[in-house]
Write a protein that holds these residues in place. Structure first.
Motif, PDB file in Angstrom:
ATOM      1  N   TYR A 102       0.837  -1.206   0.000  1.00 51.32           N
ATOM      2  CA  TYR A 102       0.000   0.000   0.000  1.00 51.32           C
ATOM      3  C   TYR A 102       0.866   1.249   0.000  1.00 51.32           C
ATOM      4  N   LYS A 104       0.358   5.208   0.816  1.00 51.03           N
ATOM      5  CA  LYS A 104      -0.554   6.199   1.399  1.00 51.03           C
ATOM      6  C   LYS A 104      -0.624   7.462   0.563  1.00 51.03           C
ATOM      7  N   ASN A 107      -2.675   6.640  -2.292  1.00 53.63           N
ATOM      8  CA  ASN A 107      -3.906   5.990  -1.833  1.00 53.63           C
ATOM      9  C   ASN A 107      -4.276   4.849  -2.786  1.00 53.63           C
ATOM     10  N   GLY A 144       5.798   7.271   0.512  1.00 53.70           N
ATOM     11  CA  GLY A 144       4.417   6.939   0.862  1.00 53.70           C
ATOM     12  C   GLY A 144       4.145   5.506   1.247  1.00 53.70           C
ATOM     13  N   PHE A 147       3.993   5.079   6.481  1.00 56.43           N
ATOM     14  CA  PHE A 147       3.158   6.260   6.740  1.00 56.43           C
ATOM     15  C   PHE A 147       2.700   6.280   8.189  1.00 56.43           C
ATOM     16  N   GLU A 148       2.226   7.468   8.615  1.00 52.39           N
ATOM     17  CA  GLU A 148       1.678   7.666   9.958  1.00 52.39           C
ATOM     18  C   GLU A 148       2.599   7.092  11.025  1.00 52.39           C
ATOM     19  N   CYS A 152       2.738   0.212   7.690  1.00 48.82           N
ATOM     20  CA  CYS A 152       2.794  -0.231   6.295  1.00 48.82           C
ATOM     21  C   CYS A 152       1.803  -1.377   6.131  1.00 48.82           C
TER      22      CYS A 152
END
Length: 315
Positions: A102, A104, A107, A144, A147-148, A152
């Motif tokens: 993924y 981020k 998206n 990306g 993230f956060e 992941c």
């Protein structure tokens, strides 16, 4: 002149919005995953999950599978549960694998696929990709994938094609044991019916008839003999079926020197069973040269090819 060979990659990479449908592995801390997989052969193995009737594991190497040329990359694999193989036909399973990471920022999911279908069996229970994504790109927060903080997500789709159940085998019979059929219409000049049909005869595992209009069908204007070859009503093609018949249809010259011949080369279908000519021979010429001394018209068809098709039982 020299020769050269081209190496064609079977790896396809693309973006996809839809998440994986077989299995997703979300990690709260990628750095912790890196750290603790050093004690488990540098990989993390998911719990068993079911896809297409078999059980699998997703295996992720956060720092790459060095033993398989994966150093400096994220490596991802799928392993089939050995118990699943026991229940598989011939103890092997063919599967398509799609690996997901993924992103981020986009998206979307980066999907990486080796388009070659993989064969899982007792000798090869693990398949995957050693170089899914460069580690530096994956571990760069600006890209990306992480993230956060340090989260992941990895994933996989395992697609096992269904067994082949719909098939057909098309063949062409060019060695017919008795390729000719003859038909004699006696007292031709006294025939009163609009049309006449020959006896049914077999050719190439199919049943056929000849159809003759002594004064022509509705298109002939009463000046021509119309003559056709047809599949018999009892042997009509199935819906969507096509049957090739290549043959020579003839009105025979009683003196044996000037037969009138039309070559037929036609795929017979359910909605159109016959083929021939509504202007096969002018009636003037027929009366002049093609009736024998007993007033009989002799017709012959000689087959060259008849196709045959075998279908799966459910068709």
């Amino acid at each position: 002149m020299g020769s050269s060979s081209e190496v064609v990659s079977t790896i396809v990479r693309k973006w996809r919005e839809h998440p994986p449908s077989s299995y997703s592995l979300k990690v709260d801390s990628f750095k912790q995953l890196e750290k603790f997989t050093t004690s488990s052969n540098d990989n993390y193995q998911s719990r068993l999950f079911s896809s297409c009737g078999y059980n699998w594991k997703l295996i992720v190497y956060p720092k790459g599978n060095e033993k398989n040329n994966g150093k400096g990359f994220i490596s991802m694999y799928v392993e089939i549960d050995s118990k699943s193989l026991i229940s598989a036909p011939n103890c092997e399973v063919f599967a398509e694998l799609f690996f997901f990471i993924y992103n981020k920022m986009e998206n979307k999911y980066l999907t990486v696929q080796d388009v070659e279908v993989k064969r899982f069996n007792a000798l090869k229970t693990v398949w995957g990709l050693q170089q899914v994504l460069p580690f530096d790109s994956f571990n760069n927060p600006e890209k990306g994938y992480v993230f956060e903080g340090d989260q992941c997500e990895f994933g996989v789709d395992v697609i096992v094609p269904s067994p082949l159940t719909n098939w057909e085998i098309l063949s062409f019979n060019e060695k017919l044991p008795i390729p000719k059929f003859s038909w004699s219409l006696e007292n031709f000049s006294q025939l009163t019916e609009e049309k006449y049909r020959s006896n049914t005869f077999s050719m190439g595992a199919r049943k056929w008839t000849l159809l003759l209009y002594p004064k022509g069908d509705s298109r002939a204007g009463g000046k021509w003999l119309s003559l056709y070859m047809q599949l018999a009503d009892c042997d009509k093609p199935k819906a969507g079926e096509m049957i090739l018949a290549q043959a020579n249809l003839r009105v025979l010259d009683p003196l044996g020197s000037n037969h009138i011949e039309r070559k037929l080369n036609y795929w017979h279908k359910e909605e159109n069973l016959g083929w021939g000519s509504y202007m096969f021979l002018s009636l003037d010429e027929l009366r002049k040269s093609y009736l024998d001394k007993e007033d009989a018209l002799n017709v012959e068809i000689e087959f060259e090819v008849v196709s045959a098709t075998k279908y799966s039982p459910n068709l």
